[in-house]
Design an enzyme around this catalytic site. Structure first.
Site, short mmCIF file in Angstrom:
data_model
loop_
_atom_site.label_atom_id
_atom_site.label_comp_id
_atom_site.label_asym_id
_atom_site.label_seq_id
_atom_site.Cartn_x
_atom_site.Cartn_y
_atom_site.Cartn_z
N ASP A 254 25.43 -32.65 21.97
CA ASP A 254 26.68 -32.43 22.83
C ASP A 254 27.66 -33.57 22.15
OD1 ASP A 254 28.26 -31.50 24.43
OD2 ASP A 254 27.83 -32.61 26.02
N GLY B 168 37.31 -34.64 33.27
CA GLY B 168 38.30 -35.14 32.37
C GLY B 168 38.01 -36.08 31.67
N ASN B 169 36.99 -37.18 32.26
CA ASN B 169 36.54 -38.15 31.37
C ASN B 169 35.56 -37.77 30.40
OD1 ASN B 169 36.91 -39.82 34.37
ND2 ASN B 169 37.17 -41.10 32.46
N SER B 170 35.03 -36.70 30.18
CA SER B 170 34.10 -36.26 29.17
C SER B 170 34.57 -36.52 27.87
CB SER B 170 33.92 -34.62 29.35
OG SER B 170 32.68 -34.56 28.76
N HIS C 280 31.05 -29.75 24.04
CA HIS C 280 31.27 -28.97 25.07
C HIS C 280 33.01 -28.92 25.44
CE1 HIS C 280 30.56 -32.33 27.94
NE2 HIS C 280 31.65 -31.78 28.72
N GLY D 166 8.44 -25.93 13.80
CA GLY D 166 8.10 -24.67 14.38
C GLY D 166 7.17 -24.67 15.48
N VAL D 167 6.98 -25.62 16.55
CA VAL D 167 6.16 -25.42 17.41
C VAL D 167 7.05 -25.63 18.93
CG1 VAL D 167 4.38 -26.41 16.17
CG2 VAL D 167 5.83 -27.95 17.51
#
Length: 392
Positions: free
Chosen positions: A159, A231-233, A129, A289-290
């Site tokens: 992520d 900002g730490n992300s 992100h 596919g479940v």
């Protein structure tokens, strides 16, 4: 005789007066003359004092010095978009990048985050992100150098993202072993909170293996109370030796600021994702596919289930691997290749690690009877960009 006695008395009086004056005004003269035995003790105490430049026992300067050069600031620029990330308005969980930093200039938005240099070749690990919507990415190193970065690959379901810069003599961080960590271990969080510059904060590991948070599809977080803020992300969570334990990715917050509950993606997950992205440009995962659902005590009681662990198959994608193998809605998946499945999180993680094209055995509970199915694993499709999906 009387004269001698008066002379003696006067001499003693004068001597006592001199003694009183000396002991009051110059006591060191007395200790220097009569307390020679005190000097070795005083010297011994002085010799035991620490050198002026010796670090305090409670200091973590070694860990900070080891890790800080490898943590970078990431500045991104993107064309102004009317829609914001749903996480920006989520009062429960916030991914803490850009929440309070978006600056709009000349139809462009600028935001910032952090990253960690993991290879001397210029590979940097950060959050998806942080860079997913960026049109331009600039990286600033702790030594003052700057470089434009390109995206090597992203993995929205954990992520994570890998970007690359071209600079010589890059300080790569040493990867740690979060599987050897314990609750209560001291950790340091390094990043660029609120754009003030590189910052180190200290805390402990509050919990391990956090999941069911609804942040990512695949969750296995390290929880920490080390202060981390917008900002730490993408920054580093390191141990007391400066080794990278995880990538800071989210906080629990009602205001956007730190409340002492932060989450980092452990290197056991990040390393696998990073190596797949560097080698193939993407992460390839298994898929059948479940749509699974956890068994709750209420569901177990309403359906008359004797088993309170496993995953209920709420839906089966028509034409998918599970459908072709004969799996049906209402089946309870209890094991994969003989390994018990306790809930949907474990099921997702186990299936994701399977190789597409591989034939595997699954055991389901159908009408209180165990049924074995042979399923050819498919390749997990990329998640929809508009909303997360739990389909597996």
């Amino acid at each position: 005789m009387r004269r001698l006695w008066l002379l003696f008395a006067q001499t003693v009086t004068i001597g006592l007066a001199v003694w009183f004056i000396v002991t009051t005004l110059k006591p060191d003269w007395i200790s220097g003359t009569f307390s020679s035995r005190a000097r070795p003790a005083q010297s011994t105490v002085q010799m035991q004092e620490a050198a002026p430049d010796a670090p305090a026992l409670s200091s973590y300067q070694h860990a900070a010095r080891q890790a800080m050069p490898s943590v970078v600031n990431i500045f991104t620029t993107m064309e102004a978009r009317p829609q914001k990330s749903p996480f920006q308005n989520d009062p429960f969980f916030r991914k803490f990048f850009g929440d309070q930093f978006d600056e709009q200039q000349d139809d462009k938005q600028s935001s910032l985050g952090s990253g960690v240099i993991v290879s001397p070749q210029g590979y940097i690990l950060t959050n998806n992100h942080v860079v997913e919507a960026a049109d331009q990415i600039e990286v600033a190193l702790a030594d003052g150098r700057k470089a434009t970065a390109k995206v090597v690959g992203i993995d929205p379901e954990t992520d994570l993202a890998v970007i690359k810069i071209e600079l010589p003599n890059l300080p790569a961080i040493t990867l740690g072993h979060p599987e050897n960590s314990s609750v209560g271990d001291v950790v340091l969080a390094i990043g660029n909170p609120f754009g003030v510059g590189q910052t180190v904060t200290m805390g402990i590991i509050s919990a391990l293996g956090r999941n069911h948070l609804g942040i990512n599809t695949f969750e296995n977080f390290i929880q920490t109370d080390a202060a981390i803020n917008p900002g730490n992300s993408g920054g580093a969570l390191v141990d007391t030796n400066g080794n990278l334990l995880g990538v800071n990715t989210a906080i629990y917050s009602r205001t956007g600021g730190n409340l002492g509950i932060g989450f980092a993606i452990p290197m056991s997950t990040a390393k696998t994702v990073m190596e797949a992205i560097i080698s193939h440009g993407q992460v390839v995962r298994g898929w059948i596919g479940v749509e699974p659902q956890d068994i709750t005590p209420e569901l177990a009681e309403s359906f008359g289930l004797g088993k309170k662990t496993g995953a209920i198959i709420a839906g089966v994608l028509k034409g998918g691997p599970a459908d072709r193998a004969g799996m049906k809605p209402g089946d309870i998946l209890v094991s994969i290749e003989g390994k018990p499945v306790s809930d949907t999180t474990e099921m997702l993680n186990v299936i994701a690690q399977l190789t597409p094209g591989q034939n595997i055995a699954m055991t389901v509970l159908r009408r209180a009877q165990e049924t074995k199915l042979s399923i050819t694993v498919g390749k997990r499709p990329p998640p929809p960009r508009s909303e997360d999906s739990d389909e597996e």
